[in-house]
Design an enzyme around this catalytic site. Structure first.
Site, PDB file in Angstrom:
ATOM      1  N   ALA A  30       0.775  -1.336  -0.117  1.00  0.00           N
ATOM      2  CA  ALA A  30      -0.209   0.345   0.068  1.00  0.00           C
ATOM      3  C   ALA A  30       1.160   1.438   0.063  1.00  0.00           C
ATOM      4  O   ALA A  30       0.363   2.638  -0.298  1.00  0.00           O
ATOM      5  CB  ALA A  30      -1.321  -0.206   1.935  1.00  0.00           C
ATOM      6  N   ALA A  32      -1.321  -6.479   0.426  1.00  0.00           N
ATOM      7  CA  ALA A  32      -2.415  -8.240   1.268  1.00  0.00           C
ATOM      8  C   ALA A  32      -2.125  -9.192   2.843  1.00  0.00           C
ATOM      9  O   ALA A  32      -2.940  -8.753   3.316  1.00  0.00           O
ATOM     10  CB  ALA A  32      -1.373  -8.848   0.237  1.00  0.00           C
ATOM     11  N   HIS A  33      -0.591  -7.828   3.379  1.00  0.00           N
ATOM     12  CA  HIS A  33      -0.697  -8.134   4.872  1.00  0.00           C
ATOM     13  C   HIS A  33      -1.019  -7.681   6.046  1.00  0.00           C
ATOM     14  O   HIS A  33      -1.444  -7.891   7.345  1.00  0.00           O
ATOM     15  CB  HIS A  33       1.105  -7.995   4.917  1.00  0.00           C
ATOM     16  CG  HIS A  33       1.428  -6.650   5.763  1.00  0.00           C
ATOM     17  ND1 HIS A  33       1.483  -6.334   6.868  1.00  0.00           N
ATOM     18  CD2 HIS A  33       1.271  -5.575   5.568  1.00  0.00           C
ATOM     19  CE1 HIS A  33       1.327  -5.111   7.128  1.00  0.00           C
ATOM     20  NE2 HIS A  33       2.037  -4.477   5.738  1.00  0.00           N
ATOM     21  N   CYS A  59       4.463   2.177  11.906  1.00  0.00           N
ATOM     22  CA  CYS A  59       5.281   2.949  11.554  1.00  0.00           C
ATOM     23  C   CYS A  59       5.932   3.905  11.971  1.00  0.00           C
ATOM     24  O   CYS A  59       6.838   4.883  11.811  1.00  0.00           O
ATOM     25  CB  CYS A  59       4.648   3.109  10.110  1.00  0.00           C
ATOM     26  SG  CYS A  59       3.543   1.741   9.156  1.00  0.00           S
TER      27      CYS A  59
END
Length: 404
Positions: free
Chosen positions: A75, A204-205, A328
């Site tokens: 992303a 996806a994760h 993050c």
């Protein structure tokens, strides 16, 4: 029950065993290991078939045309490709972009880079509930606005923006609309056939698939044009060059297929777990839910425990994997920029913990976690002079602290 307990599903999810199985079938000589771009033999054809099947599975979850799905490394890359790609392609039309102060850093750092290149960016302030409304966007639109980027589900507080309504507004004004949907796939229904969204980023994760693979939805009708950010080979219709990672793509496809089939039942189950946890920790005094109580995904509970240092609380919860802020940015000891944008004071922002539940969370784990949180908060408050003052009826907001 195994310790530690994982309650940080918004940071990443474990790969579903069904996904891992499909991925393993695309790695070895016995498997589907070919290069999807190899057109001259059966190994390439089989790999391409697997990639296109996964493209269809991703498209089906969000009701898009498979030709509108572009593979990326995640992303973060999708956000970069969408925002920089649109900005650079449309720079002659205008240089104004609108986003919000509570976007993921992949959006905010990208817009900061564009500001260094001469673009002008308006950062919208959310309401106290953490939502960005169409009215806020409308008030910021200008003649030279070329792009609006407002996320679907916030990664820290789990609030859900009305992207359909924002899309109606941007389309009526001829402005492109990008949505970071990394946190919403498998949690909130998305219908891109109906929604007037031009670009959407996927990961996806966050949806029980592998790390290192994502996708960008790029609308075909009306057609959205981008300037590529990665060159070499012209893969993905020239938008994103690089050999396609068949095993990761197949993993993302399978993860999105499972999400589509199991989303409704899974969300109901997780809503029950979340409610159960919240009820138990709410027996404590001075616990605040951050973000809207109604427009949120059930998977996320971001709570502030007043008169407790969030970092100390995390240290006390050794058996629980939770976070303060998003993964993050949680390495920084600054209070969460998202909570500050909501108007939370530094003390409450510093005392916040994000609990995120998922596919493999059990009732037993939730009960254990709630019990541990209540014990830890109780112990830390016993050590806090501020808590004693609060209990003695002192209004701490009126105190003037002396600097030493």
């Amino acid at each position: 029950m195994k310790l530690p307990i994982y309650l940080d599903y918004s940071a990443t999810t474990p790969v579903d065993p069904r996904v891992a199985q499909k991925m393993c079938e695309c790695l070895t000589m016995e498997g589907n290991f070919g290069n999807p771009a190899s057109r001259s033999h059966v190994f390439g054809w089989k790999a391409e078939e697997a990639v296109e099947n996964a493209r269809r599975q991703v498209a089906e979850l969000v009701n898009a045309d498979p030709r509108e799905i572009v593979w990326t490394s995640g992303a973060t890359e999708s956000d970069n490709l969408a925002i920089k790609g649109v900005a650079h392609f449309n720079a002659s039309k205008g240089k104004h972009i609108i986003t919000s102060k509570i976007e993921h850093k992949a959006v905010l750092d990208t817009t900061r880079q564009l500001e260094r290149e001469g673009f002008e960016v308006t950062y919208l302030e959310p309401g106290e509930d953490g939502l960005i409304t169409p009215a806020m966007v409308a008030a910021a639109l200008r003649e030279d606005t070329i792009l609006v980027s407002v996320m679907h589900v916030n990664n820290e507080i789990g609030t859900v923006n009305d992207i359909a309504a924002i899309g109606e507004l941007t389309r009526s004004r001829g402005v492109l609309y990008h949505v970071d949907a990394a946190q919403s796939t498998g949690k909130v229904a998305i219908d891109l056939e109906r929604m007037k969204v031009d670009l959407m980023s996927f990961s996806a994760h966050k949806t029980y698939g592998p790390k290192g693979i994502g996708a960008l939805y790029v609308r075909r009708k009306p057609r959205v044009r981008l300037e590529a950010q990665m060159h070499g080979g012209g893969h993905e219709r020239g938008m994103r060059s690089g050999t396609l990672a068949t095993h990761q793509i197949v993993g993302m496809g399978e993860a999105f297929r499972i999400a589509r089939e199991e989303m409704a039942a899974e969300s109901r189950r997780i809503a029950g777990l979340s409610h159960r946890f919240h009820e138990q920790v709410s027996t404590l005094e001075e616990v605040y839910l951050n973000g809207s109580a109604t427009a949120r995904v059930p998977h996320n509970l971001n709570l502030s425990f007043n008169y407790v240092e969030g970092e100390s609380l995390i240290m006390s919860l050794r058996d629980l994997a939770v976070s303060s802020g998003s993964a993050c940015t949680s390495a920084s000891l600054e209070p969460s920029y998202v909570l500050r944008a909501l108007g939370r004071n530094d003390e409450l922002a510093h005392s916040s913990i994000r609990f995120t539940f998922g596919r493999f969370t059990t009732e037993e784990e939730v009960d254990y976690a709630a019990r541990k949180v209540c014990e830890a908060v109780g112990k830390l408050r016993e050590l806090s002079p501020l808590w004693d003052m609060y209990k003695d009826g002192v209004d701490l907001s009126k105190i003037e602290w002396q600097a030493h």
